[in-house]
Design a protein around this motif. Structure first.
Motif, PDB file in Angstrom:
ATOM      1  N   ALA A  41      64.876 -61.278  22.861  1.00  8.40           N
ATOM      2  CA  ALA A  41      64.408 -60.202  23.743  1.00  8.40           C
ATOM      3  C   ALA A  41      64.771 -58.833  23.171  1.00  8.40           C
ATOM      4  N   ALA A  42      65.986 -58.677  22.640  1.00 12.57           N
ATOM      5  CA  ALA A  42      66.403 -57.400  22.048  1.00 12.57           C
ATOM      6  C   ALA A  42      65.547 -57.049  20.834  1.00 12.57           C
ATOM      7  N   LEU A  43      65.237 -58.044  19.994  1.00  9.46           N
ATOM      8  CA  LEU A  43      64.383 -57.786  18.828  1.00  9.46           C
ATOM      9  C   LEU A  43      62.968 -57.389  19.251  1.00  9.46           C
ATOM     10  N   LEU A  44      62.440 -58.028  20.280  1.00  7.96           N
ATOM     11  CA  LEU A  44      61.117 -57.659  20.777  1.00  7.96           C
ATOM     12  C   LEU A  44      61.102 -56.237  21.332  1.00  7.96           C
ATOM     13  N   ILE A  45      62.141 -55.871  22.054  1.00  6.19           N
ATOM     14  CA  ILE A  45      62.232 -54.514  22.614  1.00  6.19           C
ATOM     15  C   ILE A  45      62.336 -53.482  21.497  1.00  6.19           C
ATOM     16  N   MET A  46      63.194 -53.754  20.501  1.00  7.63           N
ATOM     17  CA  MET A  46      63.339 -52.810  19.391  1.00  7.63           C
ATOM     18  C   MET A  46      62.040 -52.686  18.594  1.00  7.63           C
ATOM     19  N   GLY A  47      61.339 -53.794  18.396  1.00  8.25           N
ATOM     20  CA  GLY A  47      60.061 -53.752  17.699  1.00  8.25           C
ATOM     21  C   GLY A  47      59.025 -52.943  18.470  1.00  8.25           C
ATOM     22  N   THR A  48      59.000 -53.125  19.786  1.00  8.35           N
ATOM     23  CA  THR A  48      58.065 -52.374  20.624  1.00  8.35           C
ATOM     24  C   THR A  48      58.358 -50.882  20.573  1.00  8.35           C
ATOM     25  N   VAL A  49      59.628 -50.516  20.605  1.00 12.06           N
ATOM     26  CA  VAL A  49      60.007 -49.098  20.532  1.00 12.06           C
ATOM     27  C   VAL A  49      59.598 -48.510  19.182  1.00 12.06           C
ATOM     28  N   ALA A  50      59.800 -49.258  18.100  1.00  7.45           N
ATOM     29  CA  ALA A  50      59.442 -48.763  16.764  1.00  7.45           C
ATOM     30  C   ALA A  50      57.926 -48.594  16.623  1.00  7.45           C
ATOM     31  N   VAL A  51      57.163 -49.552  17.114  1.00  7.48           N
ATOM     32  CA  VAL A  51      55.700 -49.456  17.025  1.00  7.48           C
ATOM     33  C   VAL A  51      55.187 -48.293  17.876  1.00  7.48           C
ATOM     34  N   THR A  52      55.757 -48.116  19.051  1.00 14.18           N
ATOM     35  CA  THR A  52      55.357 -47.004  19.918  1.00 14.18           C
ATOM     36  C   THR A  52      55.680 -45.672  19.254  1.00 14.18           C
ATOM     37  N   SER A  53      56.830 -45.578  18.618  1.00 12.46           N
ATOM     38  CA  SER A  53      57.201 -44.349  17.919  1.00 12.46           C
ATOM     39  C   SER A  53      56.237 -44.063  16.765  1.00 12.46           C
ATOM     40  N   ALA A  54      55.821 -45.092  16.047  1.00 12.14           N
ATOM     41  CA  ALA A  54      54.858 -44.899  14.953  1.00 12.14           C
ATOM     42  C   ALA A  54      53.520 -44.417  15.498  1.00 12.14           C
ATOM     43  N   GLN A  55      53.096 -44.970  16.612  1.00 11.22           N
ATOM     44  CA  GLN A  55      51.832 -44.542  17.224  1.00 11.22           C
ATOM     45  C   GLN A  55      51.909 -43.085  17.694  1.00 11.22           C
ATOM     46  N   LEU A  56      53.026 -42.712  18.313  1.00 11.30           N
ATOM     47  CA  LEU A  56      53.196 -41.325  18.752  1.00 11.30           C
ATOM     48  C   LEU A  56      53.223 -40.374  17.555  1.00 11.30           C
ATOM     49  N   SER A  57      53.854 -40.787  16.474  1.00 20.13           N
ATOM     50  CA  SER A  57      53.873 -39.960  15.261  1.00 20.13           C
ATOM     51  C   SER A  57      52.464 -39.780  14.716  1.00 20.13           C
ATOM     52  N   ARG A  58      51.664 -40.846  14.747  1.00 16.07           N
ATOM     53  CA  ARG A  58      50.283 -40.763  14.282  1.00 16.07           C
ATOM     54  C   ARG A  58      49.472 -39.789  15.145  1.00 16.07           C
ATOM     55  N   VAL A  59      49.673 -39.859  16.452  1.00 15.68           N
ATOM     56  CA  VAL A  59      48.955 -38.960  17.362  1.00 15.68           C
ATOM     57  C   VAL A  59      49.358 -37.511  17.111  1.00 15.68           C
ATOM     58  N   ARG A  60      50.643 -37.269  16.903  1.00 10.85           N
ATOM     59  CA  ARG A  60      51.103 -35.897  16.627  1.00 10.85           C
ATOM     60  C   ARG A  60      50.561 -35.387  15.306  1.00 10.85           C
ATOM     61  N   LEU A  61      50.499 -36.261  14.310  1.00 12.81           N
ATOM     62  CA  LEU A  61      49.956 -35.872  13.008  1.00 12.81           C
ATOM     63  C   LEU A  61      48.457 -35.606  13.119  1.00 12.81           C
TER      64      LEU A  61
END
Length: 170
Positions: A41-61
């Motif tokens: 569960a912790a690995l899934l949560i951390m993966g979700t946070v990382a993917v969401t951060s990458a998506q937000l970075s893409r939107v900002r770029l």
């Protein structure tokens, strides 16, 4: 004591030892199962946070690329303008690159981005459309330090197009 009594007593003792042994053997099994599920569960949560951060970075770029393309589409190339007006503001590769670079230099780096730059492909393919390609390096939570340890990073490339059309006078 008779043979039947001894046999019954030995059988009772054997069953008691077997129950004690099986109860002791099961001890801690549920704890390991819960620990394993918690880790997953912790690995899934951390993966979700990382993917969401990458998506937000893409939107900002992409937002920065949109702004740079709009700014570049409005920046008139004087050399092309001298030959007359067409149906859009005339721009050149050099004007688009220079305007996009200046636009990025004036803006603060968005959160979760380490760096950004105007990349190859920025210019004007038809002399009227400004194409801006930006490349940025995202800083992802949890995963970023692990990627740094392997000498890698997450690179995001976006492209935006803009054109400033001219309307004929009434």
């Amino acid at each position: 004591m008779s043979a039947t009594g001894r046999r019954a007593r030995l059988l009772r003792d054997a069953r008691a030892r077997l129950r004690r042994r099986s109860a002791a053997g099961e001890s801690g099994q549920v704890t390991l199962l819960i620990l394993g599920y918690t880790l997953v569960a912790a690995l899934l949560i951390m993966g979700t946070v990382a993917v969401t951060s990458a998506q937000l970075s893409r939107v900002r770029l992409l937002d920065a690329a949109d702004g740079a393309a709009l700014d570049a589409a409005d920046s008139l190339d004087l050399g092309a303008y001298r030959s007359g007006l067409d149906d859009a503001v005339a721009v050149s590769d050099d004007t688009v690159r220079r305007t996009a670079t200046d636009y990025l230099a004036e803006r603060p780096l968005p959160p979760a981005m380490r760096a950004w730059q105007v990349s190859a492909g920025t210019g004007s393919p038809d002399g009227q459309t400004a194409v801006v390609r930006l490349t940025g390096e995202a800083d992802l939570p949890f995963v970023g330090p692990l990627l740094d340890a392997f000498g890698s990073s997450v690179t995001i490339t976006v492209e935006s197009r803009a054109r400033a059309d001219l309307e004929p006078a009434p």
